[in-house]
Design a protein around this motif. Structure first.
Motif, PDB file in Angstrom:
ATOM      1  N   LEU A 120      -5.718 -12.535  -1.077  1.00 10.02           N
ATOM      2  CA  LEU A 120      -4.256 -12.650  -1.212  1.00 10.02           C
ATOM      3  C   LEU A 120      -3.879 -13.436  -2.465  1.00 10.02           C
ATOM      4  CD1 LEU A 120      -3.067 -13.253   2.461  1.00 10.02           C
ATOM      5  CD2 LEU A 120      -2.331 -11.413   0.958  1.00 10.02           C
ATOM      6  N   LEU A 121      -4.757 -14.352  -2.864  1.00 16.37           N
ATOM      7  CA  LEU A 121      -4.468 -15.156  -4.051  1.00 16.37           C
ATOM      8  C   LEU A 121      -4.642 -14.348  -5.341  1.00 16.37           C
ATOM      9  CD1 LEU A 121      -6.157 -18.563  -3.099  1.00 16.37           C
ATOM     10  CD2 LEU A 121      -3.725 -17.998  -3.097  1.00 16.37           C
ATOM     11  N   THR A 122      -5.454 -13.285  -5.275  1.00 19.13           N
ATOM     12  CA  THR A 122      -5.728 -12.524  -6.496  1.00 19.13           C
ATOM     13  C   THR A 122      -5.087 -11.133  -6.507  1.00 19.13           C
ATOM     14  OG1 THR A 122      -7.765 -11.695  -5.521  1.00 19.13           O
ATOM     15  CG2 THR A 122      -7.954 -13.671  -6.881  1.00 19.13           C
ATOM     16  N   ILE A 123      -4.564 -10.718  -5.351  1.00 21.53           N
ATOM     17  CA  ILE A 123      -4.057  -9.335  -5.240  1.00 21.53           C
ATOM     18  C   ILE A 123      -2.858  -9.092  -6.173  1.00 21.53           C
ATOM     19  CG2 ILE A 123      -2.315  -9.499  -3.376  1.00 21.53           C
ATOM     20  CD1 ILE A 123      -3.897  -7.088  -2.088  1.00 21.53           C
ATOM     21  N   TRP A 124      -2.172 -10.204  -6.527  1.00 17.82           N
ATOM     22  CA  TRP A 124      -1.007 -10.084  -7.423  1.00 17.82           C
ATOM     23  C   TRP A 124      -1.397  -9.594  -8.812  1.00 17.82           C
ATOM     24  CZ3 TRP A 124       2.400 -10.541  -3.882  1.00 17.82           C
ATOM     25  CH2 TRP A 124       2.171 -11.407  -2.816  1.00 17.82           C
ATOM     26  N   GLN A 125      -2.707  -9.745  -9.131  1.00 16.55           N
ATOM     27  CA  GLN A 125      -3.152  -9.312 -10.470  1.00 16.55           C
ATOM     28  C   GLN A 125      -3.443  -7.812 -10.519  1.00 16.55           C
ATOM     29  OE1 GLN A 125      -6.469 -11.939 -10.724  1.00 16.55           O
ATOM     30  NE2 GLN A 125      -5.158 -13.743 -10.900  1.00 16.55           N
ATOM     31  N   VAL A 126      -3.428  -7.165  -9.326  1.00 16.90           N
ATOM     32  CA  VAL A 126      -3.653  -5.708  -9.290  1.00 16.90           C
ATOM     33  C   VAL A 126      -2.508  -5.023 -10.034  1.00 16.90           C
ATOM     34  CG1 VAL A 126      -3.747  -3.692  -7.764  1.00 16.90           C
ATOM     35  CG2 VAL A 126      -4.905  -5.816  -7.113  1.00 16.90           C
ATOM     36  N   PRO A 127      -2.814  -4.105 -10.975  1.00 18.54           N
ATOM     37  CA  PRO A 127      -1.734  -3.436 -11.703  1.00 18.54           C
ATOM     38  C   PRO A 127      -0.790  -2.702 -10.731  1.00 18.54           C
ATOM     39  CG  PRO A 127      -3.879  -2.891 -12.644  1.00 18.54           C
ATOM     40  CD  PRO A 127      -4.149  -3.639 -11.397  1.00 18.54           C
ATOM     41  N   GLY A 128       0.502  -2.918 -10.938  1.00 14.45           N
ATOM     42  CA  GLY A 128       1.507  -2.213 -10.121  1.00 14.45           C
ATOM     43  C   GLY A 128       1.750  -2.840  -8.759  1.00 14.45           C
ATOM     44  N   CYS A 129       1.213  -4.061  -8.544  1.00 14.97           N
ATOM     45  CA  CYS A 129       1.371  -4.710  -7.225  1.00 14.97           C
ATOM     46  C   CYS A 129       2.854  -4.982  -6.908  1.00 14.97           C
ATOM     47  CB  CYS A 129       0.572  -6.012  -7.201  1.00 14.97           C
ATOM     48  SG  CYS A 129       0.894  -7.011  -5.759  1.00 14.97           S
ATOM     49  N   PHE A 130       3.533  -5.655  -7.865  1.00 15.52           N
ATOM     50  CA  PHE A 130       4.935  -5.996  -7.611  1.00 15.52           C
ATOM     51  C   PHE A 130       5.822  -4.760  -7.573  1.00 15.52           C
ATOM     52  CE2 PHE A 130       3.393 -10.129  -9.127  1.00 15.52           C
ATOM     53  CZ  PHE A 130       3.839 -10.921  -8.084  1.00 15.52           C
ATOM     54  N   GLN A 131       5.475  -3.778  -8.442  1.00 11.90           N
ATOM     55  CA  GLN A 131       6.261  -2.538  -8.435  1.00 11.90           C
ATOM     56  C   GLN A 131       6.122  -1.836  -7.088  1.00 11.90           C
ATOM     57  OE1 GLN A 131       4.417  -3.672 -10.909  1.00 11.90           O
ATOM     58  NE2 GLN A 131       4.997  -2.813 -12.916  1.00 11.90           N
ATOM     59  N   ALA A 132       4.907  -1.879  -6.513  1.00 14.57           N
ATOM     60  CA  ALA A 132       4.675  -1.215  -5.220  1.00 14.57           C
ATOM     61  C   ALA A 132       5.499  -1.898  -4.127  1.00 14.57           C
ATOM     62  CB  ALA A 132       3.189  -1.275  -4.868  1.00 14.57           C
ATOM     63  N   ILE A 133       5.507  -3.234  -4.181  1.00 15.21           N
ATOM     64  CA  ILE A 133       6.286  -3.974  -3.167  1.00 15.21           C
ATOM     65  C   ILE A 133       7.773  -3.634  -3.312  1.00 15.21           C
ATOM     66  CG2 ILE A 133       7.033  -6.286  -2.466  1.00 15.21           C
ATOM     67  CD1 ILE A 133       4.172  -7.250  -3.159  1.00 15.21           C
TER      68      ILE A 133
ATOM     69  N   GLY B  30       2.175   2.054   0.544  1.00 18.64           N
ATOM     70  CA  GLY B  30       1.396   3.055   1.286  1.00 18.64           C
ATOM     71  C   GLY B  30       0.240   3.566   0.448  1.00 18.64           C
ATOM     72  N   ARG B  31       0.499   3.733  -0.853  1.00 21.43           N
ATOM     73  CA  ARG B  31      -0.552   4.191  -1.766  1.00 21.43           C
ATOM     74  C   ARG B  31      -1.681   3.147  -1.830  1.00 21.43           C
ATOM     75  NH1 ARG B  31      -1.865   8.879  -4.830  1.00 21.43           N
ATOM     76  NH2 ARG B  31      -3.906   8.207  -5.482  1.00 21.43           N
ATOM     77  N   MET B  32      -1.292   1.868  -1.853  1.00 18.70           N
ATOM     78  CA  MET B  32      -2.288   0.783  -1.872  1.00 18.70           C
ATOM     79  C   MET B  32      -3.141   0.826  -0.602  1.00 18.70           C
ATOM     80  SD  MET B  32      -1.787  -0.820  -4.691  1.00 18.70           S
ATOM     81  CE  MET B  32      -0.639  -1.247  -5.960  1.00 18.70           C
TER      82      MET B  32
END
Lengths: 259, 193
Positions: free
Chosen positions: A52-65, A212-214
């Motif tokens: 959870l601490l590193t998942i924010w670095q996944v490309p498109g994480c915030f856009q997906a949320i 959902g894609r994630m």
């Protein structure tokens, strides 16, 4: 002797109970993960927390949320609006209630997966989440509002008739307070359902750039840690939004009381 | 316009509540309606308010703006006493005036709280203020002083007299001293009047 109606559990005590139960559940999870010993089947809570601490670095994480959040909330708000309007109409005109009965009953009973597949045929995957969230929440709001209208105080309606109180004041002083408990309960239940159904729809429809894609990718690569991390994110956002929205509604009704 | 009842009859199933009732309530008058429980006082008021239909007879002069205090308080419990009164007034009423009027009834410290938090006696006074301040030609008060202590009742009766104006007021009461205090005439109802 303790009064049967008095809840003697204080707030700090309730928080302690909550913390203890959470600690118990996490310990059980940790023990189970250690016994299984395979993160692909059950990662430990520490692994999920680290992810959870590193998942924010996944490309498109915030856009997906943002993508999923905006669509689920849009579907919910649309259902809140139309469910309230049609609930009021059905309460006022029996014909509307009769005509809408089969729709409300079928939406309640048909499996959500059936709707998702049908919607995939009808709409683009980009609109799927909005429609499914709407579809699942609409009957909850509609039936609660209808129940609220039907349980109106007839004596107060008679009073409005005698004093010839205009309709807009009836809405403000009679109907909104009357509908308050029904709407609050429906919104609380509806928001939980909107998230569950919305995410389910995205996992089946796999719209690009969504939570959902994630989930789908995590399943595809057997990445259970990511799957649980995304679940935690959804649960947290869902609970936070529900609390914020219900508080907003309560503040609105509270303001009404000050009039 | 006078309110005139001619040979009014009302029954609920087999029970005859009002039988051949004839009465005249002159415009601008106060009439106390008295009689034992079950003699049809509330039924008579409901007929005059248009909430029930008479089985026979005529009711004239009742197609005018009306106001009422019912046996129950029937207030909008979620909003303030001021809003309860404002709800029956046309346009945007001057709320400071309403506060002043409600203060005359001993409600000065409860003007802006939700009505559901008030005691029974306070709610009764709000209901009375709503009925008397409404722009009505015909005011029907069904036991409006129930639950009020002596001092509150005197204030409430003075309030009724002060705001009576040209209104035709019909007031159900069990207290034989009320008509004298209100300078009212009396209609006695007996079972099967």
């Amino acid at each position: 002797m303790r009064s049967p109606t008095t809840d003697s559990t204080s707030v700090p005590k309730r928080r302690l109970h909550l913390a203890l139960s959470a600690l118990f559940a996490l310990s059980l999870w940790q023990v189970a993960a250690m016994m299984i010993g395979q993160a692909i089947l059950l990662p430990s809570p520490l692994m999920v927390a680290a992810r959870l601490l590193t998942i924010w670095q996944v490309p498109g994480c915030f856009q997906a949320i943002l993508f999923t959040f905006s669509r689920i909330v849009s579907g919910f708000l649309l259902a809140l609006l139309l469910g309230t309007v049609f609930g009021c109409l059905a309460g006022r005109f029996p014909l509307v209630r009769i005509l809408l009965a089969p729709f409300a009953a079928s939406i309640k009973t048909v499996p959500v997966a059936s709707f998702i597949v049908i919607c995939l045929i009808w709409f683009s995957t980009q609109q799927l989440t909005i429609f499914i969230s709407f579809l699942i929440v609409f009957p909850v709001i509609y039936l609660n509002v209808l129940q609220g209208i039907k349980s109106a105080d007839l004596a107060l309606l008679e009073t409005c008739y005698v004093f010839a109180i205009p309709w807009h004041r009836r809405v403000l002083y009679l109907w909104l307070p009357q509908l308050r408990p029904f709407l609050l309960s429906a919104c609380s239940v509806g928001l939980g359902l909107a998230w569950k159904a919305g995410i389910a729809a995205e996992i089946i429809g796999i719209p690009a750039g969504s939570i959902g894609r994630m989930f789908y990718d995590a399943k595809l690569y057997l990445n259970t840690t990511d799957l649980i991390a995304w679940t935690v994110i959804v649960v947290v956002i869902s609970i936070l939004f529900e609390k914020a929205f219900v508080r907003l509604l309560q503040a609105f009704f509270h303001r009404l009381e000050k009039l | 316009m006078d309110v005139v009842l001619r040979s009014v009859q009302k029954r609920y199933g087999d029970q005859l509540v009002l039988s051949d009732l004839t009465a005249n309530f002159p415009e601008g008058s106060i009439t106390c309606i008295m009689g034992p429980s079950g003699c049809g006082k509330t039924t008579l008021l409901r007929l005059i308010l248009g909430l029930e239909q008479a089985d026979a007879g005529e009711l004239l002069g009742i197609d005018v703006p009306k106001a009422a205090v019912f046996q129950e308080h029937r207030l909008f419990e979620a909003v303030s006493p001021v809003s309860n009164v404002a709800a029956v007034l046309p346009g945007r009423p001057d709320r400071s005036l309403l506060c002043e009027e409600l203060s005359h009834l001993g409600l000065a410290h409860h003007l802006h709280v939700p009505t559901r938090t008030l005691s029974g006696g306070m709610k009764r006074r709000v209901a009375l203020a709503r009925a008397m301040l409404a722009p009505a030609a015909l005011v029907v008060l069904d036991e409006p002083f129930t639950g009020l202590d002596l001092s509150s009742k005197e204030h409430a009766m003075s309030f009724v007299k002060r705001h009576a104006g040209e209104k035709t007021i019909l007031l159900v009461t069990h207290d034989p001293t009320d008509p004298a205090f209100l300078d009212a005439s009396t209609l006695w109802l007996t079972p099967n009047s």
